[in-house]
Design an enzyme around this catalytic site. Sequence first.
Site: not given
Length: 323
Positions: A138-140
């Site tokens: 998942l993106d930050k």
Amino acid sequence: MSTERIELDARIPEDLAGQRLDAALARVFPDYSRSRIRQWIDTGRVQVAGQVRRPRDRVAGGEVVAIRAVLETAAQDPAEDLPLDIVHEDAALLVIHKPAGLVVHPAAGHPSGTLLNALLHHAPEVGALPRAGLVHRLDKDTSGLLVVARTLEAHTELVRQLQARTMGREYLALVQGEPVAGGRIEAPVGRHPVDRKRMAVVAGGRFAVTHYRVEARLNGFTLLRVRLETGRTHQIRVHMAHLRHPIVGDPVYGGRMRPPPGLGEAALAALQGFHRQALHAARLSLEHPLSGERVSWEVPLPGDMAGLLAALGEGLPNPAHGR
């Protein structure tokens, strides 16, 4: 990252005659995913009867195969005692609820303090696996569910499910505007032709499909439930921007925020104070690597997204909700 030398030798069974080389070798060496084997073939790490072949080449059966490759592991990344929100844990896998702001893998600017570092402390055995058992990311600034393999067998099986598109991943996304209805986005995703740090819908990009349906309408904004069929980098963010309904708060693909007329001060302040993309991985389903049983997990919206939705609902006249 550290590396492990892989030396494998085998003979392709006669009953695999006619299959693609990568598919046949995934059967011969079930501890390794087809994508990893394909990468080894592409980089010349695989010889069939003493010759380098292509992944799509067909096997005759009976050929001697030799693989001399290198497998990256996470053993050299530091283990750190960081908090983990563990939704499920057993001998084969972990399901983690990742908060927004937590980086998944160490990278430039984030050498430590990541989810990977926390996993190495909580379950040291994942250090022997590629990317510490993380089979997707998942993106930050995206919150929500991630699955982590604890054994090589589980890792191979979970990667297989991702490739076969049988792992279910559903997100909640707050987008700008009001899509008329749910739908399906099929548009190839690849590197932006000018800004190489961004992704975009581009001819020649990788096949990508996103499904979405309306969860709630907020007179100028819409909460969508989004299901990934494929898993390309930034896929949901790119596809929603391509649809001209970018995700609220997205600093890369969101464009200039245009609040609807009549938005109250509290709602406007909530929007202006929301400093990440409003995207949450709410539900995860898969076939358990040990039992084969279909299992699923779901987590509610985090407080910041729930607060934003509440503020928008109160700050707009006559919000209409619907599935």
